[in-house]
Design a protein around this motif. Structure first.
Motif, PDB file in Angstrom:
ATOM      1  N   GLY A   1       0.812  -1.205   0.000  1.00  0.00           N
ATOM      2  CA  GLY A   1       0.000   0.000   0.000  1.00  0.00           C
ATOM      3  C   GLY A   1       0.844   1.252   0.000  1.00  0.00           C
ATOM      4  N   THR A   2       0.180   2.370   0.134  1.00  0.00           N
ATOM      5  CA  THR A   2       0.845   3.663   0.149  1.00  0.00           C
ATOM      6  C   THR A   2       1.510   3.875   1.507  1.00  0.00           C
ATOM      7  N   PRO A   3       2.808   4.234   1.557  1.00  0.00           N
ATOM      8  CA  PRO A   3       3.481   4.410   2.845  1.00  0.00           C
ATOM      9  C   PRO A   3       2.865   5.541   3.669  1.00  0.00           C
ATOM     10  N   LEU A   4       2.808   5.317   4.990  1.00  0.00           N
ATOM     11  CA  LEU A   4       2.305   6.324   5.926  1.00  0.00           C
ATOM     12  C   LEU A   4       3.504   6.991   6.588  1.00  0.00           C
ATOM     13  N   ILE A   5       3.556   8.318   6.560  1.00  0.00           N
ATOM     14  CA  ILE A   5       4.631   9.072   7.194  1.00  0.00           C
ATOM     15  C   ILE A   5       4.043   9.807   8.392  1.00  0.00           C
ATOM     16  N   GLY A   6       4.707   9.712   9.538  1.00  0.00           N
ATOM     17  CA  GLY A   6       4.284  10.460  10.717  1.00  0.00           C
ATOM     18  C   GLY A   6       4.966  11.814  10.757  1.00  0.00           C
ATOM     19  N   PHE A   7       4.347  12.789  11.413  1.00  0.00           N
ATOM     20  CA  PHE A   7       4.964  14.110  11.529  1.00  0.00           C
ATOM     21  C   PHE A   7       6.340  14.019  12.187  1.00  0.00           C
ATOM     22  N   ASP A   8       6.520  13.049  13.093  1.00  0.00           N
ATOM     23  CA  ASP A   8       7.807  12.890  13.766  1.00  0.00           C
ATOM     24  C   ASP A   8       8.866  12.273  12.854  1.00  0.00           C
ATOM     25  N   GLU A   9       8.479  11.882  11.630  1.00  0.00           N
ATOM     26  CA  GLU A   9       9.428  11.279  10.691  1.00  0.00           C
ATOM     27  C   GLU A   9       9.800  12.223   9.544  1.00  0.00           C
ATOM     28  N   LEU A  10       9.340  13.462   9.577  1.00  0.00           N
ATOM     29  CA  LEU A  10       9.577  14.371   8.459  1.00  0.00           C
ATOM     30  C   LEU A  10      11.008  14.894   8.416  1.00  0.00           C
ATOM     31  N   TYR A  11      11.553  15.206   9.577  1.00  0.00           N
ATOM     32  CA  TYR A  11      12.877  15.824   9.650  1.00  0.00           C
ATOM     33  C   TYR A  11      13.796  14.998  10.536  1.00  0.00           C
ATOM     34  N   SER A  12      15.097  15.008  10.211  1.00  0.00           N
ATOM     35  CA  SER A  12      16.055  14.250  11.010  1.00  0.00           C
ATOM     36  C   SER A  12      16.835  15.148  11.950  1.00  0.00           C
ATOM     37  N   ALA A  13      16.911  16.443  11.653  1.00  0.00           N
ATOM     38  CA  ALA A  13      17.712  17.338  12.492  1.00  0.00           C
ATOM     39  C   ALA A  13      17.168  18.756  12.437  1.00  0.00           C
ATOM     40  N   PHE A  14      17.399  19.453  13.533  1.00  0.00           N
ATOM     41  CA  PHE A  14      17.041  20.869  13.631  1.00  0.00           C
ATOM     42  C   PHE A  14      18.323  21.605  13.994  1.00  0.00           C
ATOM     43  N   SER A  15      18.650  22.637  13.272  1.00  0.00           N
ATOM     44  CA  SER A  15      19.859  23.399  13.571  1.00  0.00           C
ATOM     45  C   SER A  15      19.582  24.866  13.289  1.00  0.00           C
ATOM     46  N   PRO A  16      20.514  25.756  13.670  1.00  0.00           N
ATOM     47  CA  PRO A  16      20.318  27.177  13.346  1.00  0.00           C
ATOM     48  C   PRO A  16      20.173  27.411  11.844  1.00  0.00           C
ATOM     49  N   LEU A  17      20.684  26.478  11.038  1.00  0.00           N
ATOM     50  CA  LEU A  17      20.585  26.613   9.583  1.00  0.00           C
ATOM     51  C   LEU A  17      19.242  26.149   9.047  1.00  0.00           C
ATOM     52  N   GLY A  30       8.479  12.503  -4.376  1.00  0.00           N
ATOM     53  CA  GLY A  30       7.939  12.168  -5.694  1.00  0.00           C
ATOM     54  C   GLY A  30       7.007  10.971  -5.672  1.00  0.00           C
ATOM     55  N   GLU A  31       6.959  10.264  -4.545  1.00  0.00           N
ATOM     56  CA  GLU A  31       6.103   9.091  -4.399  1.00  0.00           C
ATOM     57  C   GLU A  31       4.777   9.476  -3.755  1.00  0.00           C
ATOM     58  N   LYS A  32       3.793   8.596  -3.907  1.00  0.00           N
ATOM     59  CA  LYS A  32       2.503   8.777  -3.252  1.00  0.00           C
ATOM     60  C   LYS A  32       2.635   8.314  -1.802  1.00  0.00           C
ATOM     61  N   VAL A  33       2.258   9.180  -0.855  1.00  0.00           N
ATOM     62  CA  VAL A  33       2.359   8.859   0.571  1.00  0.00           C
ATOM     63  C   VAL A  33       1.081   9.275   1.284  1.00  0.00           C
ATOM     64  N   ARG A  34       0.949   8.816   2.540  1.00  0.00           N
ATOM     65  CA  ARG A  34      -0.178   9.201   3.389  1.00  0.00           C
ATOM     66  C   ARG A  34       0.373   9.874   4.643  1.00  0.00           C
ATOM     67  N   ILE A  35      -0.310  10.933   5.088  1.00  0.00           N
ATOM     68  CA  ILE A  35       0.027  11.594   6.343  1.00  0.00           C
ATOM     69  C   ILE A  35      -1.279  11.881   7.086  1.00  0.00           C
ATOM     70  N   ARG A  36      -1.300  11.588   8.378  1.00  0.00           N
ATOM     71  CA  ARG A  36      -2.474  11.885   9.207  1.00  0.00           C
ATOM     72  C   ARG A  36      -2.211  13.128  10.036  1.00  0.00           C
ATOM     73  N   GLY A  37      -3.243  13.955  10.170  1.00  0.00           N
ATOM     74  CA  GLY A  37      -3.104  15.163  10.973  1.00  0.00           C
ATOM     75  C   GLY A  37      -4.420  15.908  11.036  1.00  0.00           C
ATOM     76  N   PHE A  38      -4.298  17.222  11.172  1.00  0.00           N
ATOM     77  CA  PHE A  38      -5.471  18.087  11.321  1.00  0.00           C
ATOM     78  C   PHE A  38      -5.408  19.213  10.298  1.00  0.00           C
ATOM     79  N   MET A  39      -6.572  19.624   9.816  1.00  0.00           N
ATOM     80  CA  MET A  39      -6.656  20.717   8.861  1.00  0.00           C
ATOM     81  C   MET A  39      -6.642  22.047   9.606  1.00  0.00           C
ATOM     82  N   ALA A  40      -5.677  22.892   9.284  1.00  0.00           N
ATOM     83  CA  ALA A  40      -5.680  24.239   9.863  1.00  0.00           C
ATOM     84  C   ALA A  40      -6.803  25.033   9.208  1.00  0.00           C
ATOM     85  N   PRO A  41      -7.348  26.020   9.927  1.00  0.00           N
ATOM     86  CA  PRO A  41      -8.420  26.837   9.314  1.00  0.00           C
ATOM     87  C   PRO A  41      -7.934  27.450   7.999  1.00  0.00           C
TER      88      PRO A  41
END
Length: 123
Positions: A1-17, A30-41
């Motif tokens: 099926g289509t891979p599910l990505i969690g918000f905690d899997e989007l980024y590997s590092a946070f830096s000043p850059l 470029g692939e078809k993926v699924r993400i679960r979350g909430f719609m902002a207004p």
């Protein structure tokens, strides 16, 4: 099926850059993926895009630059108009993953991650 990505899997590092995309995001770009979350207004009722957030938001999370880009939102560009749902309802969005800084020519909105040709359903 289509891979599910969690918000905690989007980024590997946070830096000043800024944020570093995770290997999973890089591999699935470029692939078809699924993400679960909430719609902002949305900015307006009739729109072909919205912001998907990790947690329900009361206000629209628009940012001035991508250096201020929150790590828990993804911009969703729909393949067709859909009726917007309440901000506190969990939705699952399926679309083609697009990454890298991009400015929407219509709105001037700057994003780091997008789902294109997307549609969603409540879960």
């Amino acid at each position: 099926g289509t891979p599910l990505i969690g918000f905690d899997e989007l980024y590997s590092a946070f830096s000043p850059l800024g944020l570093t995309f995770s290997d999973k995001v890089i591999d699935l770009t470029g692939e078809k993926v699924r993400i679960r979350g909430f719609m902002a207004p949305p900015l307006k009722a009739e729109s072909d895009f919205f912001v998907l957030t990790a947690i329900p938001m009361a206000l629209c999370p628009f940012c001035s630059t991508d250096t201020d880009w929150p790590d828990n939102i993804v911009v969703v560009y729909l393949d067709r108009s859909q009726t917007f749902v309440q901000p506190n309802r969990t939705i699952e969005v399926t679309g083609r993953l697009d990454r890298g800084s991009w400015v929407d020519p219509e709105t001037g909105f700057v994003s780091q991650l997008r789902l294109r040709d997307a549609r969603y359903r409540t879960v």
